[in-house]
Design a protein around this motif. Structure first.
Motif, PDB file in Angstrom:
ATOM      1  N   LYS A 376     -69.842  34.458-125.239  1.00 38.06           N
ATOM      2  CA  LYS A 376     -69.017  33.279-125.545  1.00 38.06           C
ATOM      3  C   LYS A 376     -67.553  33.565-125.210  1.00 38.06           C
ATOM      4  CE  LYS A 376     -71.914  31.371-129.171  1.00 38.06           C
ATOM      5  NZ  LYS A 376     -72.473  32.489-130.002  1.00 38.06           N
ATOM      6  N   SER A 377     -66.801  32.512-124.969  1.00 37.12           N
ATOM      7  CA  SER A 377     -65.391  32.722-124.661  1.00 37.12           C
ATOM      8  C   SER A 377     -64.642  33.167-125.915  1.00 37.12           C
ATOM      9  CB  SER A 377     -64.771  31.453-124.078  1.00 37.12           C
ATOM     10  OG  SER A 377     -64.643  30.483-125.085  1.00 37.12           O
ATOM     11  N   THR A 378     -63.732  34.094-125.698  1.00 41.40           N
ATOM     12  CA  THR A 378     -62.973  34.638-126.829  1.00 41.40           C
ATOM     13  C   THR A 378     -61.682  35.272-126.293  1.00 41.40           C
ATOM     14  OG1 THR A 378     -63.100  36.052-128.787  1.00 41.40           O
ATOM     15  CG2 THR A 378     -64.113  36.901-126.786  1.00 41.40           C
ATOM     16  N   VAL A 379     -60.893  35.834-127.186  1.00 42.36           N
ATOM     17  CA  VAL A 379     -59.663  36.503-126.761  1.00 42.36           C
ATOM     18  C   VAL A 379     -59.615  37.900-127.373  1.00 42.36           C
ATOM     19  CG1 VAL A 379     -57.136  36.457-126.800  1.00 42.36           C
ATOM     20  CG2 VAL A 379     -58.399  34.331-126.533  1.00 42.36           C
ATOM     21  N   LEU A 380     -59.321  38.898-126.547  1.00 42.22           N
ATOM     22  CA  LEU A 380     -59.175  40.281-127.017  1.00 42.22           C
ATOM     23  C   LEU A 380     -57.697  40.613-127.159  1.00 42.22           C
ATOM     24  CD1 LEU A 380     -61.643  42.278-124.696  1.00 42.22           C
ATOM     25  CD2 LEU A 380     -62.101  41.296-126.948  1.00 42.22           C
TER      26      LEU A 380
END
Lengths: 429, 206
Positions: A376-380
């Motif tokens: 899934k799209s996410t931010v690190l």
């Protein structure tokens, strides 16, 4: 170990940094073993048939100076901004951080920021001069200097202008880790403690600053507080075991650990001991910041605490969901790194990353944390804290302190967007 | 045992300092004196001592005019710094496109309009006029540094100051009046680095 048994420590699939050390993560291993087909004609079999060409041929000769594998040709410095031909002597070369590991930068890939080109200095004609507010002005030949006792320190150098894109650009620039963060590198530097040479001249009572000058075309010079030179400065001759490269100041450079790279004067040849700064060109213009209150701030020497995730990072693509090790670098010009936290859910929850030793003051520190990407799209994000409790600010917080067009000393948290098709891209959160 | 060793060592060190021995032992104290330097003479120093200080210290004899500076500028500098000192491609010497705030609606446009070197300038950012003489003499023109005479450097400094409206068209600059030119950035410049006695190494304009 079933997935449900693994210890997730934060949102977005972050796994406890200790779980790999204890039981391993089992869900990947099962798929990687392939059955081997049995051969029919065992008697006439040559084992070579089952081996790749490099296992069936005699390798080539060595060379007098080792080179990277022919398969690593992509491993290159990158010119920061292709500048106008008139500015060709003023360049920034970026280190490919996302293609390296560990904490040491190979010599050929150390970043370079040059204002007056790269000179090829004859070491037999190069001397170090110390004069000014001293009892005995002295000069040292290279041959004499190399007889001095040497110390060795692993230290980073970061250009004040590193990550300028994120400081300046109102919309996040879609760059790689190299493009955005490549003006930092870390080496083992060997040389003479600067205090040793300075003390031999008999420093005067009024001595407080030293104008340090290089022997390059522009005679690059900066005003440096004497206290720093007496504290941990090194006149360096060797980098990662070999003599300095011309790009890094051959035959010798000053190293001011933790301070903006421009002060680690390359090709150093003259130290003028004085009671006040000279406000040299680079003390005055390029290496100053405009504050939001209208002031211009100079002599902002320390490179503040900072970190970046190098894998995965900008422009990379995650081919499939599953296990990845998130890893990156953290550093602080004030001392040691004490903590790096990682978030895999847009900064909502954070987990401590593993810090890999040796953890050295004013050096790069490698961190990592295991991660299961669910596609899934996410931010690190990564957020470093140093031993003095200094923690990286968010971008907004950083921007509040400075007026545009300030771009030096940018140390805000880096965030990498992971899209559902695995593309990694620089974003502001 | 360790204590005894330490004591012996201290005595030894004390002994050395009493006899005035300069060569002590590496790695034990960090206090090493190797003394492999050779004396540096006054004439050797004066040949390479090119740094100019804000109070005018080390400015050479000679002088230069705005008029002379203009001729030299067109010939030697304008190709890189632009006819008016603003167009680049190399660093801007006068004026600025202004500081733009986060809230400025034109900010994106203005940032994209120019490269970073052309946003601010020498005249807007440098707190002391003496630094211009120092920098131009040691580093410019970029392709042939240290090729200017002292008088030419005074002239070019005068012309850059003129481009910044800091001296008038007939001005002649020398070592007496250069330190007195007040740069607009002087009042705005603050030092991030503070000594315990920061006050006494801050240089007031003469």
């Amino acid at each position: 170990m079933k997935r449900s048994q693994m210890e997730y420590v934060a949102g977005g699939g972050l796994i406890d940094r200790r779980s790999l050390l204890v039981g391993g993560i089992a869900f990947l291993a099962a798929s990687s073993i392939k059955p081997v087909a049995a051969s029919v004609n065992e008697g006439v079999k040559r084992i070579g048939d089952d081996f790749p060409v490099w296992s069936r041929t005699l390798g080539r000769q060595g060379t007098t100076y080792g080179q990277p594998s022919i398969h690593e040709k992509h491993l290159k410095l990158k010119l920061q901004l292709p500048s106008a031909p008139e500015n060709s002597g003023t360049t920034g070369w970026l280190t490919p951080l996302e293609k390296l590991h560990g904490i040491i930068t190979p010599n050929g890939l150390h970043f370079g920021s040059h204002h007056f080109g790269i000179p090829d200095i004859d070491p037999d004609k190069h001397e170090l001069l110390i004069h000014g507010l001293v009892e005995k002005p002295l000069k040292f030949t290279m041959e004499r200097l190399l007889r001095y006792p040497m110390i060795s320190k692993i230290r980073f150098i970061e250009c004040a202008g590193n990550t300028a894109f994120n400081a300046l650009s109102p919309l996040s620039h879609d760059g790689s880790c190299q493009d955005l963060h490549g003006l930092i590198s870390c080496s083992e530097w060997v040389g003479i403690q600067a205090s040793l040479l300075l003390n031999e001249t008999g420093l005067g009572k009024k001595a407080k600053w030293v104008i340090v000058e290089g022997a390059d075309g522009g005679s690059h010079s900066r005003s440096i507080p004497l206290s720093k030179l007496l504290d941990d400065a090194i006149i360096a001759f060797y980098q990662n075991g070999e003599r300095l490269r011309a790009e890094q100041g051959y035959p010798m450079r000053l190293l001011l650990p933790g301070w903006e790279g421009n002060t680690s004067i390359k090709y150093v040849h003259r130290l003028e001991v004085v009671d006040a700064p000279a406000y040299t060109g680079h003390d005055s213009g390029v290496y100053t910041q405009h504050l939001s209150n209208g002031q211009i701030e100079g002599f902002s020497f320390y490179m503040d605490v900072k970190s970046v995730i190098t894998h995965p990072s900008g422009k990379q693509i995650l081919e499939e969901q599953g296990f990845y090790e998130i890893t990156g670098l953290a550093w602080s010009g004030y001392g040691k790194i004490s903590k790096v936290e990682v978030s895999a859910d847009d900064g909502k929850t954070w987990a401590p990353a593993q810090l890999h030793g040796p953890i050295i003051e004013k050096a790069l520190t490698r961190f990592s944390i295991p991660w299961h990407w669910d596609g899934k799209s996410t931010v690190l994000l990564s957020r470093a804290t140093d031993a003095h409790g200094r923690m990286q600010p968010g971008r907004k917080e950083w921007k509040q302190r400075y007026a545009s067009p300030t771009f030096n000393h940018y140390n805000a948290i880096q965030s990498w967007d992971i899209s559902s098709n695995g593309e990694v891209e620089n974003v502001y959160v | 045992m360790a204590k005894l060793k330490m004591f012996m060592y201290k005595v030894f060190k004390w002994g050395l300092s009493v006899i005035g021995l300069t060569v002590s032992i590496t790695g034990i104290t960090g206090e090493v004196s190797v003394n492999l330097g050779s004396p540096l003479t006054e004439s050797e120093i004066s040949r390479v001592s090119i740094t100019i200080f804000p109070n005018g210290h080390n400015l050479p004899k000679g002088q230069g005019s705005v008029k002379e500076g203009e001729k030299l500028y067109v010939e030697l500098c304008s190709a890189c710094h632009g006819e008016s000192g603003t167009e680049g491609p190399s660093n801007r010497l006068t004026g600025s496109i202004g500081l733009f705030s986060f809230m400025d609606p034109l900010r994106i446009m203005r940032i994209q309009e120019v490269n970073g070197l052309l946003v601010m300038s020498t005249g807007q950012q440098w707190p002391y006029a003496t630094s211009i003489f120092d920098f131009v003499r040691r580093a410019m023109p970029h392709y042939k540094p240290k090729s200017l005479t002292n008088n030419e450097t005074y002239s070019l400094t005068a012309y850059i100051l003129y481009l910044n409206d800091l001296v008038n068209k007939d001005a002649v600059i020398d070592r007496k009046n250069l330190p007195g030119v007040e740069m607009p950035a002087f009042k705005r410049y603050v030092r991030a680095w503070k000594n315990k006695s920061a006050a006494d190494d801050f240089i007031p304009r003469p």
